[in-house]
Design an enzyme around this catalytic site. Structure first.
Site, PDB file in Angstrom:
ATOM      1  N   ALA A 170       0.881  -1.326   0.150  1.00 56.23           N
ATOM      2  CA  ALA A 170      -0.071   0.128   0.675  1.00 56.23           C
ATOM      3  C   ALA A 170       0.622   1.613   0.582  1.00 56.23           C
ATOM      4  CB  ALA A 170      -1.548  -0.096   1.371  1.00 56.23           C
ATOM      5  N   HIS A 171       0.874   2.443  -0.414  1.00 55.80           N
ATOM      6  CA  HIS A 171       1.213   3.818  -0.666  1.00 55.80           C
ATOM      7  C   HIS A 171       2.085   3.814  -1.402  1.00 55.80           C
ATOM      8  CE1 HIS A 171      -2.250   4.446   1.514  1.00 55.80           C
ATOM      9  NE2 HIS A 171      -2.138   3.693   2.903  1.00 55.80           N
ATOM     10  N   ARG A 172       2.764   2.592  -1.949  1.00 59.71           N
ATOM     11  CA  ARG A 172       4.001   1.995  -2.929  1.00 59.71           C
ATOM     12  C   ARG A 172       5.082   2.068  -1.713  1.00 59.71           C
ATOM     13  NH1 ARG A 172       3.632   3.044  -7.732  1.00 59.71           N
ATOM     14  NH2 ARG A 172       6.585   3.333  -7.933  1.00 59.71           N
ATOM     15  N   LEU A 173       5.029   1.623  -0.690  1.00 53.45           N
ATOM     16  CA  LEU A 173       5.928   1.216   0.615  1.00 53.45           C
ATOM     17  C   LEU A 173       5.833  -0.074  -0.091  1.00 53.45           C
ATOM     18  CD1 LEU A 173       4.252   3.229   3.359  1.00 53.45           C
ATOM     19  CD2 LEU A 173       5.919   3.989   1.348  1.00 53.45           C
ATOM     20  N   HIS A 174       6.592  -0.296  -1.402  1.00 54.06           N
ATOM     21  CA  HIS A 174       6.567  -2.266  -1.787  1.00 54.06           C
ATOM     22  C   HIS A 174       8.346  -2.463  -1.035  1.00 54.06           C
ATOM     23  CE1 HIS A 174       4.163  -0.409  -4.705  1.00 54.06           C
ATOM     24  NE2 HIS A 174       5.494   0.661  -5.390  1.00 54.06           N
TER      25      HIS A 174
END
Length: 193
Positions: A170-174
């Site tokens: 989520a939220h580009r917190l890969h």
């Protein structure tokens, strides 16, 4: 959590086989010629493992084969959209043995075998009808007999020295987990997303 890249690859690949609607073994193959000009296309993974690397098959007179003859390095990318995962693999490339190529070729469908004889892969084609006529010629040539592997067709093995597992969060917190070959062992680390 797997501590070697091939165990983790097997787990993710099994998940992809259960969830991807088409070709979970499809991978982008990136090559570069002697001048460093890159090229990428989709191929199918046909074998893998710690001793086998990652194996695909093609016409050895194709553009990708010419690139690999000039620069025996490649990158692979598996992107499984349904799982929101991807795996990047980088390494050296060598041809597989004739025996291994023969064994795989024998498992292909007859029309795929005939197509390997009929296609002058990556060369200009004046009209679809020309290819279809060549295919019909091969049907007649091998009528009633097994289709042998063409001498210009075979496999390549990518022996990885770097593998990255990317998991969407989520939220580009890969999450990015990497493995680098260090002699006979793998060194594990992580990268910022």
């Amino acid at each position: 959590m797997a501590d070697d890249p091939f165990t983790l690859f097997d787990s993710w690949f099994t998940d992809a086989q259960a969830s991807e609607p088409n070709d979970p073994n499809a991978m982008a193959l990136a090559t570069a010629d002697a001048k460093g000009r890159p090229s990428v296309r989709m191929v199918l993974l046909k074998g893998h493992g710690p001793d086998d690397g990652f194996v695909f098959y093609t016409n050895r007179e194709s553009a990708k084969a010419h690139d690999l003859a000039e620069n025996a390095q490649a990158s692979l990318l598996f992107h499984w959209k349904s799982l929101r995962r991807q795996i990047r693999i980088e390494g050296s490339v060598t041809p597989v043995s004739d025996a291994e190529s023969d064994a795989y070729f024998a498992t292909r469908g007859r029309d795929s075998q005939l197509g390997a004889w009929a296609s002058e892969q990556s060369r200009p084609l004046d009209a679809r009808e020309t290819f279809e006529a060549r295919f019909a010629e091969m049907q007649a040539r091998f009528d009633g007999q097994d289709v042998p592997r063409p001498p210009h067709w075979g496999g390549y093995r990518v022996t990885p020295d770097h593998i990255e597992f990317w998991q969407d969060r989520a939220h580009r917190l890969h999450e990015r987990r990497v493995f680098d070959r260090d002699g006979d062992h793998w060194r594990e680390g992580m990268l910022y997303p």
